[in-house]
Design an enzyme around this catalytic site. Sequence first.
Site, PDB file in Angstrom:
ATOM      1  N   SER A 182     113.354  53.197  96.142  1.00 44.28           N
ATOM      2  CA  SER A 182     112.118  52.483  95.810  1.00 44.28           C
ATOM      3  C   SER A 182     111.606  52.428  94.210  1.00 44.28           C
ATOM      4  O   SER A 182     110.449  52.525  93.936  1.00 44.28           O
ATOM      5  CB  SER A 182     110.650  53.294  96.465  1.00 44.28           C
TER       6      SER A 182
ATOM      7  N   ALA B 170     112.354  49.624  91.076  1.00 46.24           N
ATOM      8  CA  ALA B 170     112.078  48.296  90.680  1.00 46.24           C
ATOM      9  C   ALA B 170     113.111  47.772  91.583  1.00 46.24           C
ATOM     10  O   ALA B 170     112.901  46.551  92.209  1.00 46.24           O
ATOM     11  CB  ALA B 170     112.262  47.912  89.325  1.00 46.24           C
ATOM     12  N   ALA B 171     114.406  48.461  91.666  1.00 47.82           N
ATOM     13  CA  ALA B 171     115.322  47.425  92.519  1.00 47.82           C
ATOM     14  C   ALA B 171     115.135  47.522  94.011  1.00 47.82           C
ATOM     15  O   ALA B 171     115.075  46.379  94.437  1.00 47.82           O
ATOM     16  CB  ALA B 171     116.759  48.059  92.324  1.00 47.82           C
TER      17      ALA B 171
ATOM     18  N   SER C 221     113.354  56.514  87.867  1.00 47.06           N
ATOM     19  CA  SER C 221     113.277  56.171  86.376  1.00 47.06           C
ATOM     20  C   SER C 221     112.525  54.775  86.156  1.00 47.06           C
ATOM     21  O   SER C 221     111.751  54.725  85.117  1.00 47.06           O
ATOM     22  CB  SER C 221     114.882  55.703  85.980  1.00 47.06           C
TER      23      SER C 221
ATOM     24  N   ALA D 274     109.854  53.798  82.568  1.00 44.84           N
ATOM     25  CA  ALA D 274     110.632  52.551  81.662  1.00 44.84           C
ATOM     26  C   ALA D 274     109.482  52.398  80.626  1.00 44.84           C
ATOM     27  O   ALA D 274     108.239  51.901  80.901  1.00 44.84           O
ATOM     28  CB  ALA D 274     110.976  51.452  82.304  1.00 44.84           C
TER      29      ALA D 274
ATOM     30  N   GLU E  46     114.847  45.302  70.156  1.00 42.38           N
ATOM     31  CA  GLU E  46     115.595  46.656  70.129  1.00 42.38           C
ATOM     32  C   GLU E  46     116.979  46.500  69.772  1.00 42.38           C
ATOM     33  O   GLU E  46     117.246  45.372  69.703  1.00 42.38           O
ATOM     34  CB  GLU E  46     115.542  47.169  71.790  1.00 42.38           C
TER      35      GLU E  46
ATOM     36  N   HIS F 135     120.912  57.899  75.133  1.00 40.77           N
ATOM     37  CA  HIS F 135     119.744  57.423  74.279  1.00 40.77           C
ATOM     38  C   HIS F 135     119.699  58.255  72.918  1.00 40.77           C
ATOM     39  O   HIS F 135     119.482  59.419  73.173  1.00 40.77           O
ATOM     40  CB  HIS F 135     118.516  57.130  75.156  1.00 40.77           C
TER      41      HIS F 135
ATOM     42  N   ARG G  33     122.790  51.241  70.747  1.00 37.20           N
ATOM     43  CA  ARG G  33     122.509  52.516  70.995  1.00 37.20           C
ATOM     44  C   ARG G  33     123.682  53.628  71.031  1.00 37.20           C
ATOM     45  O   ARG G  33     123.596  54.675  70.455  1.00 37.20           O
ATOM     46  CB  ARG G  33     122.289  52.757  72.469  1.00 37.20           C
TER      47      ARG G  33
ATOM     48  N   HIS H  37     121.063  58.860  79.586  1.00 36.39           N
ATOM     49  CA  HIS H  37     119.950  57.854  79.804  1.00 36.39           C
ATOM     50  C   HIS H  37     120.364  57.016  80.849  1.00 36.39           C
ATOM     51  O   HIS H  37     119.218  56.512  81.562  1.00 36.39           O
ATOM     52  CB  HIS H  37     119.545  57.061  78.318  1.00 36.39           C
TER      53      HIS H  37
ATOM     54  N   ARG I  25     125.143  49.232  77.430  1.00 34.59           N
ATOM     55  CA  ARG I  25     124.041  48.316  78.099  1.00 34.59           C
ATOM     56  C   ARG I  25     123.236  48.162  76.806  1.00 34.59           C
ATOM     57  O   ARG I  25     122.823  49.058  76.126  1.00 34.59           O
ATOM     58  CB  ARG I  25     123.261  48.890  79.077  1.00 34.59           C
TER      59      ARG I  25
ATOM     60  N   SER J  92     118.398  46.553  81.508  1.00 27.12           N
ATOM     61  CA  SER J  92     118.281  47.060  82.952  1.00 27.12           C
ATOM     62  C   SER J  92     117.257  46.607  83.830  1.00 27.12           C
ATOM     63  O   SER J  92     117.603  46.536  85.029  1.00 27.12           O
ATOM     64  CB  SER J  92     118.094  48.634  82.727  1.00 27.12           C
ATOM     65  N   LEU J  93     116.107  46.855  83.456  1.00 30.25           N
ATOM     66  CA  LEU J  93     115.018  46.282  84.601  1.00 30.25           C
ATOM     67  C   LEU J  93     115.114  45.065  84.622  1.00 30.25           C
ATOM     68  O   LEU J  93     114.854  44.499  85.932  1.00 30.25           O
ATOM     69  CB  LEU J  93     113.555  46.385  83.639  1.00 30.25           C
TER      70      LEU J  93
HETATM   71  P1  FAD Z   1     115.147  54.118  89.961  1.00 31.82           P
HETATM   72  O1  FAD Z   1     113.945  53.354  89.445  1.00 31.82           O
HETATM   73  O2  FAD Z   1     115.717  55.475  89.226  1.00 31.82           O
HETATM   74  O3  FAD Z   1     114.917  54.488  91.687  1.00 31.82           O
HETATM   75  C1  FAD Z   1     115.744  55.035  92.507  1.00 31.82           C
HETATM   76  C2  FAD Z   1     115.163  55.467  93.751  1.00 31.82           C
HETATM   77  O4  FAD Z   1     116.026  55.903  94.546  1.00 31.82           O
HETATM   78  C3  FAD Z   1     113.992  56.417  93.919  1.00 31.82           C
HETATM   79  O5  FAD Z   1     112.819  55.818  94.709  1.00 31.82           O
HETATM   80  C4  FAD Z   1     114.534  57.708  94.568  1.00 31.82           C
HETATM   81  O6  FAD Z   1     113.793  58.441  95.181  1.00 31.82           O
HETATM   82  C5  FAD Z   1     115.524  56.950  95.328  1.00 31.82           C
HETATM   83  N1  FAD Z   1     116.643  57.758  95.769  1.00 31.82           N
HETATM   84  C6  FAD Z   1     117.705  58.268  95.205  1.00 31.82           C
HETATM   85  N2  FAD Z   1     118.868  58.980  95.918  1.00 31.82           N
HETATM   86  C7  FAD Z   1     118.141  58.734  97.003  1.00 31.82           C
HETATM   87  C8  FAD Z   1     118.385  59.242  98.320  1.00 31.82           C
HETATM   88  N3  FAD Z   1     119.670  60.118  98.421  1.00 31.82           N
HETATM   89  N4  FAD Z   1     117.639  59.074  99.474  1.00 31.82           N
HETATM   90  C9  FAD Z   1     116.487  58.462  99.262  1.00 31.82           C
HETATM   91  N5  FAD Z   1     116.024  57.763  98.231  1.00 31.82           N
HETATM   92  C10 FAD Z   1     116.873  58.006  97.175  1.00 31.82           C
HETATM   93  N6  FAD Z   1     115.393  50.020  81.155  1.00 31.82           N
HETATM   94  C11 FAD Z   1     115.025  48.781  80.642  1.00 31.82           C
HETATM   95  O7  FAD Z   1     115.571  47.603  80.916  1.00 31.82           O
HETATM   96  N7  FAD Z   1     113.702  48.731  79.858  1.00 31.82           N
HETATM   97  C12 FAD Z   1     113.065  49.865  79.579  1.00 31.82           C
HETATM   98  O8  FAD Z   1     112.216  49.885  78.706  1.00 31.82           O
HETATM   99  C13 FAD Z   1     113.681  51.180  79.869  1.00 31.82           C
HETATM  100  N8  FAD Z   1     113.155  52.054  79.806  1.00 31.82           N
HETATM  101  C14 FAD Z   1     113.317  53.627  80.409  1.00 31.82           C
HETATM  102  C15 FAD Z   1     112.996  54.592  80.004  1.00 31.82           C
HETATM  103  C16 FAD Z   1     113.284  55.836  80.752  1.00 31.82           C
HETATM  104  C17 FAD Z   1     112.521  57.380  80.582  1.00 31.82           C
HETATM  105  C18 FAD Z   1     114.325  55.826  81.622  1.00 31.82           C
HETATM  106  C19 FAD Z   1     114.703  56.981  82.340  1.00 31.82           C
HETATM  107  C20 FAD Z   1     114.853  54.643  81.827  1.00 31.82           C
HETATM  108  C21 FAD Z   1     114.613  53.490  81.151  1.00 31.82           C
HETATM  109  N9  FAD Z   1     115.113  52.209  81.434  1.00 31.82           N
HETATM  110  C22 FAD Z   1     114.789  51.115  80.843  1.00 31.82           C
HETATM  111  C23 FAD Z   1     116.302  52.167  82.494  1.00 31.82           C
HETATM  112  C24 FAD Z   1     115.608  51.844  83.702  1.00 31.82           C
HETATM  113  O9  FAD Z   1     114.122  52.001  83.985  1.00 31.82           O
HETATM  114  C25 FAD Z   1     116.302  52.046  85.082  1.00 31.82           C
HETATM  115  O10 FAD Z   1     117.758  51.621  84.779  1.00 31.82           O
HETATM  116  C26 FAD Z   1     115.904  51.418  86.143  1.00 31.82           C
HETATM  117  O11 FAD Z   1     114.554  51.356  86.207  1.00 31.82           O
HETATM  118  C27 FAD Z   1     116.707  51.704  87.517  1.00 31.82           C
HETATM  119  O12 FAD Z   1     115.798  51.130  88.509  1.00 31.82           O
HETATM  120  P2  FAD Z   1     116.363  51.486  90.023  1.00 31.82           P
HETATM  121  O13 FAD Z   1     115.539  50.699  90.940  1.00 31.82           O
HETATM  122  O14 FAD Z   1     117.802  51.111  90.029  1.00 31.82           O
HETATM  123  O15 FAD Z   1     116.392  53.138  90.054  1.00 31.82           O
HETATM  124  C1  SIN Z   2     113.356  52.423  75.443  1.00 34.51           C
HETATM  125  O1  SIN Z   2     112.252  52.279  75.577  1.00 34.51           O
HETATM  126  O2  SIN Z   2     113.918  53.081  74.449  1.00 34.51           O
HETATM  127  C2  SIN Z   2     114.203  52.432  76.747  1.00 34.51           C
HETATM  128  C3  SIN Z   2     114.897  50.850  76.807  1.00 34.51           C
HETATM  129  C4  SIN Z   2     116.036  50.697  77.659  1.00 34.51           C
HETATM  130  O3  SIN Z   2     116.434  51.774  78.452  1.00 34.51           O
HETATM  131  O4  SIN Z   2     116.279  49.739  77.877  1.00 34.51           O
END
Ligand code: FAD
Ligand code: SIN
Length: 519
Positions: A14, A16-17, A43, A47, A114, A230, A276, A337, A372, A377-378
């Site tokens: 749950s 962003a994806a 994650s 972000a 960035e 990171h 990075r 990261h 990346r 990523s978002l």
């Molecule tokens: P996530 O947001 O990690 O969600 C994963 C989901 O899967 C969660 O709901 C979790 O509970 C669920 N899940 C996992 N395994 C299971 C399972 N076995 N069963 C059920 N549920 C499960 N990217 C950018 O582009 N810009 C940014 O500014 C940026 N800043 C960042 C800052 C931080 C601190 C971090 C950690 C990352 C950042 N990134 C950024 C990277 C980016 O945030 C992530 O790559 C992106 O949000 C991943 O989204 P997602 O939906 O794929 O996974």
């Molecule tokens: C950050 O804010 O430095 C994270 C950005 C990213 O992972 O894309």
Amino acid sequence: MSIDYQFDVLIIGSGAAGLMSAIQLSDNLSIAVIAKDKILEGSSYYAQGGISAVLDPDDNFESHITDTINTGFNLGNEASIRFMVEQAPQAIHDLEKTGVKFSNIDNKYDLTTEGGHSSNRVAHVADKTGQSIQVNLLAQAKKHKNIKLFEEYVAVDLVVKENKSYGAYVLDKNSKEVLTFSSKKTILATGGASKSYLYTSNPDTSTGDGIAMAYRAGCKITNMEFTQFHPTCLFHPHAKSFLISETLRGEGAKLLLPDGQEFMHKYDDRLELAPRDIVARAIDNEMKVHGFDCVYLDFSFKEAKWIKSRFPTITKRCSELGIDISKEALPVVPAAHYTCGGVDTNIDARSNIDNLYAVGEVAHTGVHGANRMASNSLLECIVFAKSCAQDINEATLDKIPHAIPKWDDSRVAPSREKVVIAHLWHEIRLIMWNFVGIVRSNNRLKSAYQKIKQINKEVDEYYQVYTVTEDLIELRNLAQTSKIIVESALSRKESRGLHFNQDYPNQLKETGNTVITKS
Ligand code: FAD
Ligand code: SIN
């Protein structure tokens, strides 16, 4: 034979994806979104920096595409990159429609930059971009009657028969029962695997579950050697996983040695805004050569009031830890990261298993190549969630077979001790940090491979006899994902982007993706 829940679409994750996929799917479809923790945990929520898109009239798609290809050391897939970049402005508008209000100055996006970007193209909501996106996506999801949210449900394994996916076995953390969620389409949106490393910017959810489940089911897993470190996580005993956004460097922050000397000029002409991999390796090198525990990031030359309004989250967290970011430099270290590799998918997010999709950090869409670019990523999450949903909306859905076998726990018993799991978990993360980190060598990788292989054997034996718990599920996934990372790293006979091997310091002229499948 049993089916506990039946849906048209099962979304595992749950972030962003996952949430974006859910709200883009047709209202005629019944949809389950499951999350192994609280719905907002992941994650995405943390972000900070922002999301990249060409929104400035002086910027253009070709430049965003070129920057992405260059930052990815020419390993990215140009067609996927072009698709993502061209959809990016629409992705921003889609987020605005959900209620996200990007920071602006005089009614224009306050675009920042960035590492790797040649123009200001990072849209943000102060330094809480992820939080704003997640809160708004969740609010939208809750408005859809056809979307059912399951909090604290952990997917254990996918149900796959004859290369077709029919849902997943899922542990209900409260009842401790493993249930059958059957579905006509399944979307993996489980995030990355950075918890395989001892130090990471990621929350506890990033244990590579989706990658390991897909691997066990027969998916192609691509380019897992490219773990992104990171450069700047806060170095403080009480600051678990706290990131100091790259956008501070985008706004001029300087990296310093403990004696106040700058050092990035020794590594790259782009200084603090080099991609990075370069900045993280430079910091790692300075720390190793001089024996420092950390380096420093200085932003104290900026006005305190501006810092507080532009970076409220970072200012607040640092202040709680006794650091005044407007007066002193911050101690920082690199940490794992982002997982650039993952489940191989096409532009519609389809994997090589029928009816199984992967979106977000769990996926390898080919947009990141060997490194990346920040804030892509978002963007990847939002763009590919939409194309995935469109593909499903247009598809004719297969019938679910009646004969999905029930989860069989007749040969296992509850374990009375947690120490084995805790020990193996720590051992994996330590091995990965020390042997498969920022700078690698053949000897360290081979040694890591032997150790991780042995741990996988022990985990498998444990898994055969004990009832599944969340910790055991995650340990198993972490062990398998780490093995795939090491195998991928061993098979790349060059240094490229995030994968730096001292024994092959140069880039090969001809190269390709690393693909691992279960033999
Ligand atoms: P996530 O947001 O990690 O969600 C994963 C989901 O899967 C969660 O709901 C979790 O509970 C669920 N899940 C996992 N395994 C299971 C399972 N076995 N069963 C059920 N549920 C499960 N990217 C950018 O582009 N810009 C940014 O500014 C940026 N800043 C960042 C800052 C931080 C601190 C971090 C950690 C990352 C950042 N990134 C950024 C990277 C980016 O945030 C992530 O790559 C992106 O949000 C991943 O989204 P997602 O939906 O794929 O996974
Ligand atoms: C950050 O804010 O430095 C994270 C950005 C990213 O992972 O894309």
